[in-house]
Design a protein around this motif. Structure first.
Motif, PDB file in Angstrom:
ATOM      1  N   ASN A 110      39.464  25.214  40.635  1.00 53.30           N
ATOM      2  CA  ASN A 110      40.565  26.178  40.541  1.00 53.30           C
ATOM      3  C   ASN A 110      41.089  26.296  39.108  1.00 53.30           C
ATOM      4  N   ASP A 111      41.258  25.161  38.471  1.00 53.10           N
ATOM      5  CA  ASP A 111      41.842  25.149  37.128  1.00 53.10           C
ATOM      6  C   ASP A 111      40.896  25.698  36.065  1.00 53.10           C
ATOM      7  N   ASN A 112      39.608  25.520  36.261  1.00 52.64           N
ATOM      8  CA  ASN A 112      38.663  25.828  35.194  1.00 52.64           C
ATOM      9  C   ASN A 112      37.789  27.058  35.413  1.00 52.64           C
ATOM     10  N   PHE A 113      37.626  27.481  36.674  1.00 57.48           N
ATOM     11  CA  PHE A 113      36.652  28.555  36.914  1.00 57.48           C
ATOM     12  C   PHE A 113      37.181  29.735  37.720  1.00 57.48           C
ATOM     13  N   LEU A 114      38.306  29.571  38.393  1.00 56.72           N
ATOM     14  CA  LEU A 114      38.817  30.673  39.201  1.00 56.72           C
ATOM     15  C   LEU A 114      39.829  31.491  38.399  1.00 56.72           C
ATOM     16  N   ASN A 115      39.768  32.775  38.591  1.00 59.29           N
ATOM     17  CA  ASN A 115      40.701  33.669  37.896  1.00 59.29           C
ATOM     18  C   ASN A 115      40.987  34.862  38.790  1.00 59.29           C
ATOM     19  N   THR A 116      42.214  35.338  38.732  1.00 56.71           N
ATOM     20  CA  THR A 116      42.619  36.513  39.499  1.00 56.71           C
ATOM     21  C   THR A 116      43.224  37.533  38.557  1.00 56.71           C
ATOM     22  N   LEU A 117      42.742  38.764  38.634  1.00 53.93           N
ATOM     23  CA  LEU A 117      43.277  39.863  37.833  1.00 53.93           C
ATOM     24  C   LEU A 117      44.356  40.579  38.630  1.00 53.93           C
ATOM     25  N   VAL A 118      45.492  40.815  37.984  1.00 56.69           N
ATOM     26  CA  VAL A 118      46.560  41.623  38.585  1.00 56.69           C
ATOM     27  C   VAL A 118      46.391  43.032  38.048  1.00 56.69           C
ATOM     28  N   LEU A 119      46.073  43.975  38.926  1.00 54.46           N
ATOM     29  CA  LEU A 119      45.654  45.317  38.518  1.00 54.46           C
ATOM     30  C   LEU A 119      46.666  46.375  38.946  1.00 54.46           C
ATOM     31  N   ARG A 120      46.794  47.404  38.121  1.00 52.18           N
ATOM     32  CA  ARG A 120      47.556  48.581  38.525  1.00 52.18           C
ATOM     33  C   ARG A 120      46.757  49.816  38.129  1.00 52.18           C
ATOM     34  N   GLU A 121      46.451  50.651  39.117  1.00 53.23           N
ATOM     35  CA  GLU A 121      45.719  51.884  38.850  1.00 53.23           C
ATOM     36  C   GLU A 121      46.690  52.997  38.522  1.00 53.23           C
ATOM     37  N   ASP A 122      46.238  53.923  37.698  1.00 54.29           N
ATOM     38  CA  ASP A 122      47.075  55.066  37.331  1.00 54.29           C
ATOM     39  C   ASP A 122      47.601  55.776  38.569  1.00 54.29           C
ATOM     40  N   GLY A 123      48.907  56.026  38.566  1.00 50.98           N
ATOM     41  CA  GLY A 123      49.508  56.761  39.669  1.00 50.98           C
ATOM     42  C   GLY A 123      49.909  55.880  40.845  1.00 50.98           C
ATOM     43  N   GLU A 124      49.592  54.597  40.797  1.00 45.51           N
ATOM     44  CA  GLU A 124      49.938  53.690  41.889  1.00 45.51           C
ATOM     45  C   GLU A 124      51.162  52.862  41.510  1.00 45.51           C
ATOM     46  N   ALA A 125      52.118  52.759  42.442  1.00 49.70           N
ATOM     47  CA  ALA A 125      53.342  52.014  42.164  1.00 49.70           C
ATOM     48  C   ALA A 125      53.152  50.512  42.386  1.00 49.70           C
ATOM     49  N   ILE A 126      52.239  50.165  43.252  1.00 52.62           N
ATOM     50  CA  ILE A 126      52.070  48.750  43.626  1.00 52.62           C
ATOM     51  C   ILE A 126      50.799  48.195  42.995  1.00 52.62           C
ATOM     52  N   ASN A 127      50.920  47.004  42.443  1.00 49.71           N
ATOM     53  CA  ASN A 127      49.724  46.386  41.871  1.00 49.71           C
ATOM     54  C   ASN A 127      48.913  45.697  42.970  1.00 49.71           C
ATOM     55  N   ARG A 128      47.709  45.297  42.643  1.00 52.17           N
ATOM     56  CA  ARG A 128      46.866  44.553  43.574  1.00 52.17           C
ATOM     57  C   ARG A 128      46.107  43.493  42.787  1.00 52.17           C
ATOM     58  N   LYS A 129      45.434  42.629  43.505  1.00 51.67           N
ATOM     59  CA  LYS A 129      44.757  41.508  42.861  1.00 51.67           C
ATOM     60  C   LYS A 129      43.294  41.446  43.279  1.00 51.67           C
ATOM     61  N   VAL A 130      42.471  40.999  42.373  1.00 51.39           N
ATOM     62  CA  VAL A 130      41.081  40.718  42.702  1.00 51.39           C
ATOM     63  C   VAL A 130      40.679  39.433  41.973  1.00 51.39           C
ATOM     64  N   SER A 131      40.081  38.506  42.714  1.00 50.20           N
ATOM     65  CA  SER A 131      39.658  37.213  42.160  1.00 50.20           C
ATOM     66  C   SER A 131      38.149  37.187  41.974  1.00 50.20           C
ATOM     67  N   ASN A 132      37.703  36.395  41.003  1.00 51.10           N
ATOM     68  CA  ASN A 132      36.251  36.211  40.903  1.00 51.10           C
ATOM     69  C   ASN A 132      35.721  35.479  42.138  1.00 51.10           C
ATOM     70  N   PHE A 133      36.389  34.396  42.540  1.00 46.06           N
ATOM     71  CA  PHE A 133      36.066  33.665  43.765  1.00 46.06           C
ATOM     72  C   PHE A 133      37.385  33.301  44.444  1.00 46.06           C
ATOM     73  N   PRO A 134      37.637  33.720  45.686  1.00 44.63           N
ATOM     74  CA  PRO A 134      38.914  33.383  46.327  1.00 44.63           C
ATOM     75  C   PRO A 134      39.039  31.878  46.581  1.00 44.63           C
ATOM     76  N   PHE A 135      40.186  31.332  46.225  1.00 43.78           N
ATOM     77  CA  PHE A 135      40.413  29.892  46.317  1.00 43.78           C
ATOM     78  C   PHE A 135      40.280  29.379  47.756  1.00 43.78           C
ATOM     79  N   VAL A 136      40.737  30.156  48.728  1.00 51.42           N
ATOM     80  CA  VAL A 136      40.658  29.724  50.128  1.00 51.42           C
ATOM     81  C   VAL A 136      39.212  29.451  50.527  1.00 51.42           C
ATOM     82  N   ALA A 137      38.287  30.288  50.088  1.00 49.64           N
ATOM     83  CA  ALA A 137      36.872  30.090  50.423  1.00 49.64           C
ATOM     84  C   ALA A 137      36.363  28.770  49.850  1.00 49.64           C
TER      85      ALA A 137
END
Length: 524
Positions: free
Chosen positions: A285-312
């Motif tokens: 988790n500390d060294n290889f996992l990362n999550t991007l907090v994204l906002r698309e043009d015209g969208e009020a709410i951000n979303r997230k996408v991880s390289n590998f989800p920690f739960v998995a």
């Protein structure tokens, strides 16, 4: 046995033209003595733990390009006057099985045609084998040995499959055996106390001596008059160096160094296996996992996408440790690259599960485990929430992240390996490479920014892990004390301390106005 119910089920199998499988076999005649005998032996051994197994006599098969091993309708049947003769021929095979396989021979009808149904239920007292007398008998000429049913084939068991049968009928588990070299003095009282503190037994065990705690946890061999000898699972859970007594009882992380001159690097995680679990998932988790907090043009709410989800990662690492065969002399290995994480055990799932089941299903209520005591202790610690659900949770985490499905590699039947691959999110990979088309995306934050701040603090390792756990669980939620209590299973007072650390000291949260008193969210 409910004969009428069995008869109806048998006719349903015929009418739906169900193909031969681990619990269905068709034969036109009782004269095929060798084939009937080896399948009866295989049904007794019941490698895949079926509740009921059916053998139809008087039913021909269709085997052509379109259909394979399905019953031919209308059935050939047996003349009514020959039924007793057929039964006697089948019963004459009983002495060639050792120990005796219990089976019933039932007369049944389908559309006026008679057939015999041999029914074999789950057995005890095995493994079962065809005796040497069958090989010498001129009518049978069947090689002696233990037979099993795999798909639609009744065949001699391989050495590893014979071991599976011996373990199954003896209810054998390596983890339950007494360790040859270790004793109570080789177990760490500090680890025992730490384990108990993390479970619901903490109040019951308070004030007990080391030997009293060990007895209460069933760590000591109850047949040892010296009360010194301990079980293998006790060594794995509470020895400082389990690999001194159970060879290769550690996790090896093999890291692709992503284009550096040194292409691969190994890191080893030793100590009690539950501590290995926490150390492995924390390090990944500390060294290889990362999550991007994204906002698309015209969208009020951000979303997230991880390289590998920690739960998995959590679920599949726990699964690898709990179901590892610690008798086989090989470590658990985890291969990490930018493209995938691959977790490898050098043993297959125990029957009745097959590798293809792990790919096709999400719940495994019938799954047996190599290490029942370790499974129960991991559940007591909260590492496992409920039995048979971990792979399903991992699959759902990947789906929610928009990642490709995880998959278990299917090897040759002789290979004793379970290897699960967690692929990287394609969207994450394209965004980081700057190749995601037709989208105007802004990266508002990355989880590694906050995690590095947490890791760089002066808090204890446990505190850091707990704050990262809160962050991974909460992310964009507005939260307060009650949510921290839910995530950590701690008291309100402890939750308040974490709130203050994150807000006043680390400054990774902000107050949320209008959401009620004491409400916060993480800075993105």
């Amino acid at each position: 046995m409910d004969y009428e119910k069995i008869k109806k089920q048998a006719n349903d199998i015929l009418l739906t033209q169900s193909a031969e499988c681990t619990y269905i076999e068709y034969k036109a005649s009782s004269k095929q003595f060798d084939k009937i005998l080896k399948t009866l032996c295989a049904y007794g051994n019941n490698y895949y733990d079926n509740d009921v197994q059916y053998f139809f006599v008087g039913v021909e098969e269709i085997n052509d390009e379109k259909s394979k091993a399905i019953p031919k309708l209308p059935i050939k049947g047996i003349e009514e006057g020959s039924l007793e003769k057929y039964k006697n021929e089948i019963n004459a095979l009983r002495p060639f099985l050792y120990p005796n396989v219990a089976f019933d021979i039932i007369t049944n009808q389908l559309n006026g045609a008679f057939y015999l149904l041999i029914v074999v239920l789950r057995q005890t007292g095995g493994p079962f084998m065809v005796s040497e007398k069958a090989e010498k008998d001129k009518r049978i000429k069947l090689k002696a040995g233990r037979y099993i049913r795999v798909e639609s084939d009744s065949r001699l068991a391989r050495v590893d499959e014979e071991c599976d049968l011996l373990r199954k009928f003896a209810n054998f588990h390596y983890s339950s055996l007494t360790n040859a070299d270790a004793n109570i003095d080789d177990l760490s009282v500090d680890y025992i106390n730490e384990y108990i503190t993390g479970t619901s037994d903490r109040e019951i065990m308070e004030g007990l001596s080391k030997i009293q705690m060990a007895k209460s946890l069933h760590l000591v061999d109850k047949n040892d008059p010296t009360e010194k000898k301990v079980k293998n699972f006790a060594v794995l859970m509470f020895a400082n160096k389990p690999e001194d007594y159970v060879p290769y009882a550690y996790v090896e992380l093999i890291i692709d160094l992503f284009g550096t001159k040194r292409k691969m690097e190994s890191k080893y995680f030793r100590g009690p296996i539950w501590k290995q679990y926490y150390a492995v998932i924390s390090y990944i988790n500390d060294n290889f996992l990362n999550t991007l907090v994204l906002r698309e043009d015209g969208e009020a709410i951000n979303r997230k996408v991880s390289n590998f989800p920690f739960v998995a990662i959590e679920e599949l690492v726990a699964n690898a440790i709990v179901h590892n065969n610690y008798e086989n002399g090989k470590p658990i290995q985890i291969y990490i690259s930018e493209k995938q994480i691959n977790i490898v055990n050098y043993n297959k799932p125990l029957p009745p599960l097959k590798l293809k089941d792990l790919n096709e299903r999400t719940f495994f209520n019938e799954r047996d485990t190599e290490n029942p005591e370790i499974r129960d202790m991991f559940k007591a610690l909260g590492i496992i929430e409920s039995f048979g659900t971990g792979i399903g949770e991992a699959k759902r985490a990947l789906e929610n992240n928009g990642s490709p499905e995880l998959f278990y590699k299917v090897f040759d039947t002789m290979d004793n390996v379970t290897s699960v691959v967690i692929p990287v999110s394609e969207e994450y990979k394209m965004i980081k490479a700057g190749t995601k088309p037709n989208k105007k995306l802004g990266i508002e934050g990355q989880t590694q920014d906050i995690k590095q701040k947490i890791l760089g603090s002066g808090y204890t390792r446990t505190t850091k892990q707990n704050i990262i756990r809160i962050y991974d669980e909460v992310r964009t939620e507005v939260f307060g004390n009650s949510r921290i209590v839910e995530v950590l299973g701690c008291s309100e007072t402890t939750a308040t301390k974490y709130i203050n650390r994150m807000y006043e000291e680390l400054r990774i949260t902000v107050m949320v106005e209008g959401a009620g008193k004491g409400k916060y969210k993480f800075i993105v």
